[in-house]
Design an enzyme around this catalytic site. Structure first.
Site, PDB file in Angstrom:
ATOM      1  N   SER A   1       5.056 -38.227 -48.949  1.00 20.14           N
ATOM      2  CA  SER A   1       5.206 -36.894 -49.033  1.00 20.14           C
ATOM      3  C   SER A   1       6.326 -36.188 -49.823  1.00 20.14           C
ATOM      4  O   SER A   1       6.632 -34.592 -49.972  1.00 20.14           O
ATOM      5  CB  SER A   1       4.360 -36.365 -47.499  1.00 20.14           C
TER       6      SER A   1
ATOM      7  N   HIS B   1      10.833 -33.774 -43.971  1.00 19.96           N
ATOM      8  CA  HIS B   1      10.180 -32.740 -45.214  1.00 19.96           C
ATOM      9  C   HIS B   1      12.032 -32.072 -45.334  1.00 19.96           C
ATOM     10  O   HIS B   1      12.285 -31.608 -44.617  1.00 19.96           O
ATOM     11  CB  HIS B   1       8.952 -32.383 -45.406  1.00 19.96           C
TER      12      HIS B   1
ATOM     13  N   ASP C   1       9.489 -30.657 -37.523  1.00 23.98           N
ATOM     14  CA  ASP C   1       9.606 -31.390 -38.933  1.00 23.98           C
ATOM     15  C   ASP C   1      10.884 -31.792 -39.813  1.00 23.98           C
ATOM     16  O   ASP C   1      11.492 -30.405 -39.555  1.00 23.98           O
ATOM     17  CB  ASP C   1       8.798 -30.796 -39.744  1.00 23.98           C
TER      18      ASP C   1
END
Ligand SMILES: *[C@@H]1O[C@H](CO)[C@@H](O)[C@H](O)[C@H]1NC(C)=O
Ligand SMILES: *[C@@H]1O[C@H](CO)[C@@H](O)[C@H](O)[C@H]1NC(C)=O
Ligand SMILES: *[C@@H]1O[C@H](CO)[C@@H](O)[C@H](O)[C@H]1NC(C)=O
Ligand SMILES: *[C@@H]1O[C@H](CO)[C@@H](O)[C@H](O)[C@H]1NC(C)=O
Length: 358
Positions: free
Chosen positions: A106, A337, A334
């Site tokens: 990702s 990312h 998170d």
């Protein structure tokens, strides 16, 4: 008359040379693009995330309610030279009839989406097509494509979280550190940008394998750095055997740092990055052994693979992760990312500089 013409020609040549070398250090030495600092810049972000219609929810921090915006306005400034200003039009002209592919997890998706937004937003009247398979938390391999038919340029993302294979054998998932298959999708590309690492450290419910094989032996588990190194060596052998450098440029996206442990940079306690609003003035002192492994494997290769050395510069960007504005607060924090617009745009400005540098 003739001499005026010659003077003009020389002037034009000089201008071309200047344009080409504008990001080389004074005195003509090769500038280290990755040594520098983050500077606040009115011309950034390069796009408004609300005008980029295809950003995945996990990166779409403004849409998910992140209140601050300053994190979008920093650009990377190398110490010894300037980066060329990103031009979508120049990019598309240069890569007419070309295929560019990101391959990895990702973090590769993050960079691919950033580049797609940088191109799309700067060329809003150009037709484009985009296909993004649903994002799943599995090791499934999928292909996303973004195309400008008018220029015949495709920028793709092939999801492949380990680069080496993971296969079902009976009812077990087996991670095969010495096998790279199904690489047809990578072949015939003009630019390949690989990445992997983050899935090697998954444990518990999110660890996707039951067993790891290294050729001769099968293990329930093993040291994750050792597994990573063996996988990378297998990938490196594939590149060395397969890639024709006159046709394909190969990059490796350096390890993207995470910021889950705030006590490592010392501003506050807490296992999250939710209070960060400014880049750190310097990279924190911690480093990840995976970085050393990447450097070691790349150095051992016979084909040229260019390290997109984004680790240190991204380590300063504790402020630029989604925190609770990615998956959404209900699904946790998170700090891995990056919000879009944001840090991956800088990675792509560096990629652009590397691509047009000769
Ligand atoms: C990556 O960049 C950092 C910061 O400039 C530097 O310290 C490091 O040596 C670089 N690594 C490689 C392999 O060039
Ligand atoms: C588009 O580019 C590909 C190579 O990437 C080439 O094979 C194809 O012929 C091009 N199509 C057109 C219409 O030029
Ligand atoms: C966070 O970093 C501190 C300082 O290095 C360390 O003592 C602590 O164990 C770390 N916490 C976690 C959860 O990794
Ligand atoms: C993040 O850490 C801070 C402590 O620095 C804490 O107050 C806050 O509740 C934490 N947020 C989440 C969502 O865990």
């Amino acid at each position: 008359m003739a001499s005026a013409f010659m003077a003009l020609l020389v002037l034009q040549l000089l201008q071309q040379v200047n344009a080409r070398h504008s990001y080389e250090a004074e005195g003509g030495s090769r500038c280290d693009l990755y040594e520098g600092r983050w500077v606040f810049d009115d011309l950034h972000p390069l796009y408004d995330s609300t005008h980029c219609p295809f950003i995945e929810n996990i990166f779409n921090c403004q849409k998910n309610g992140r209140p601050d915006k300053l994190y979008q306005q920093y650009r990377w400034q190398p110490s010894a030279c300037n980066l060329p200003r990103f031009s979508a039009e120049d990019f598309l002209q240069r890569f007419k009839d070309k295929r560019i592919m990101f391959i990895g997890d990702s973090l590769g998706l993050n960079q691919w989406q950033s580049l797609a937004c940088m191109l799309h937003t700067a060329m809003p009247h150009s037709e484009f097509t985009i296909e993004i398979p649903p994002l799943k938390y599995t090791t499934e391999r999928t292909l996303s494509t973004f195309t400008f038919p008018q220029y015949n340029v495709s920028v793709m993302f092939a999801r492949n979280v380990f680069l080496v294979d993971i296969e079902k054998e009976g009812s077990w998932q087996v991670l095969k550190l010495n096998s790279v298959q199904d690489t047809e999708v990578w072949e015939g590309m003009d630019v390949l940008i690989f990445n992997t690492w983050h899935w090697f450290i998954h444990t518990g419910n999110i660890q996707p394998w039951d067993f790891i094989q290294d050729g001769e032996n099968t293990y329930r588990d093993m040291n994750r750095y050792v597994a990573f190194e063996q996988a990378l060596e297998t990938w490196a052998r594939w590149v060395d055997k397969t890639i024709d450098p006159s046709k394909t440029k190969v990059f490796f996206q350096g390890i993207s740092p995470t910021h889950f442990n705030a006590s490592l940079w010392g501003f506050h306690e807490g296992k999250n990055c939710s209070r960060e609003m400014r880049p750190l003035p310097e990279p924190p002192r911690f480093s990840n052994p995976a970085e050393v492994i990447v450097e070691k494997v790349l150095q051992s290769m016979s084909k040229p693979v260019h390290l997109l050395n984004i680790t240190k510069l991204s380590q300063q960007r504790t402020d630029a992760h989604p925190s609770v504005y990615g998956y959404g607060a209900q699904n946790g924090m998170d700090c891995s990312h990056w919000c879009l617009a944001g840090v991956p745009d800088a990675w792509n400005e560096l990629l652009y500089a590397e691509l047009i540098r000769n």
